[in-house]
Design an enzyme around this catalytic site. Sequence first.
Site, short mmCIF file in Angstrom:
data_model
loop_
_atom_site.label_atom_id
_atom_site.label_comp_id
_atom_site.label_asym_id
_atom_site.label_seq_id
_atom_site.Cartn_x
_atom_site.Cartn_y
_atom_site.Cartn_z
CB THR A 13 32.17 -27.12 70.11
OG1 THR A 13 32.10 -28.47 69.89
CG2 THR A 13 33.08 -26.82 70.88
N GLY A 14 29.72 -25.86 68.20
CA GLY A 14 28.83 -26.18 67.35
C GLY A 14 27.56 -25.42 68.04
CB SER A 16 25.94 -20.73 65.69
OG SER A 16 26.25 -21.94 64.79
CB SER A 17 22.26 -23.86 64.23
OG SER A 17 23.23 -24.45 63.69
N GLY A 18 20.88 -25.88 65.90
CA GLY A 18 20.88 -27.35 65.97
C GLY A 18 20.91 -27.73 67.76
CB ILE A 19 22.48 -31.01 68.74
CG1 ILE A 19 21.64 -31.99 68.24
CG2 ILE A 19 22.82 -31.52 70.12
CD1 ILE A 19 22.33 -33.23 67.64
CB SER A 143 26.10 -39.42 64.74
OG SER A 143 25.26 -39.93 63.55
CE1 TYR A 156 28.32 -36.13 60.68
CE2 TYR A 156 27.13 -38.29 60.51
CZ TYR A 156 27.18 -36.96 61.14
OH TYR A 156 26.44 -36.42 62.17
#
Length: 332
Positions: A13-14, A16-19, A143, A156
């Site tokens: 998941t997530g 589309s970009s980054g990690i 994180s 967050y």
Amino acid sequence: MGYPFSGLVVVITGASSGIGRATAHAFARRGAAVVLAARREDMLAEAERECRQLGGEALAVPTDVAKEHAVEELAQRAVERFGRIDVWFNNAGVGVFGRIEDIPTDAWHRVIQTNVLGTMHGAKTAMRRFLAQGHGVLINNASIVGRLAKPDSTAYATSKFAIRGLSESLRQEVLDQPDIHICTILPSVIDTPFFQHAANYSGHRVRAAPPVYTPEKVARTVLELVEHPRAETIIGGAGKVGALLKRLSPSVTTRLNGRALHRGFLAEDPSDPTSGTLFRPMRDGRAVYGGWRKGPNNGGAPLLALALVGVPLGLLAWRRWQPSANRRRTVS
């Protein structure tokens, strides 16, 4: 030689970009089948093409993880296409900057819905399939903020502490399932578009506080956890130093983090309020990187990090030395 990633079915998941996107690339290079989930359909399609070019099979499934039915559909699509799910990487997340009195309540709710409930939705549907097939690796992105917290990011930080708690509870639920593993990663600051995408009610421009590490460093760790599962893994020397200091001198570390991270993540120049990508994706075209690894933001061990080690340890030694010195003076 090495773990047989070829044919492994991995949901990210997530993605589309980054990690998430960097991790999808890493699995694809090793011949895995990757199922990519995120809200941005166009970016997912790009990532899908990239993974196929790198040698893996790929399936893009536009998904808002805050919606349980969408996550269940994601899992169903993965099973229909590839027959099973071997690894589920709960990576999707959103952030918001600002003091608690300045962050709108709906922004708080959205962070919890995406980061906490989104992770729960993924864990729930993945665990159901892992238990049925008798194996699987669930990896949750918590994180380093889930261990140390930080100012100007209460929502967050709360969400990331909750993810660690969810992960630990799940570990205790699978004690009799030796082939099901629950892993939690705690990355330090990573060079992704997260900081451009975060909501911001701080009144200041948001930036990545150095040192900044590459998304590929996280991706390598995720692959290592599939080979050799571990409960919690901190990624990046700065995070490891911070966790050590928190154990040695909690109150001093709280004060240091509160001052240093406030200045580190918020620049002097002003910024208008923005909800970032909380409620809708940002069409900025940013893929893996955020462009933060410049100058001191190079993922090394800067003098500041060394100072953050030395100062608390020095204070701790001084505090322990004081009572014994006072006793010697009293005796003499």
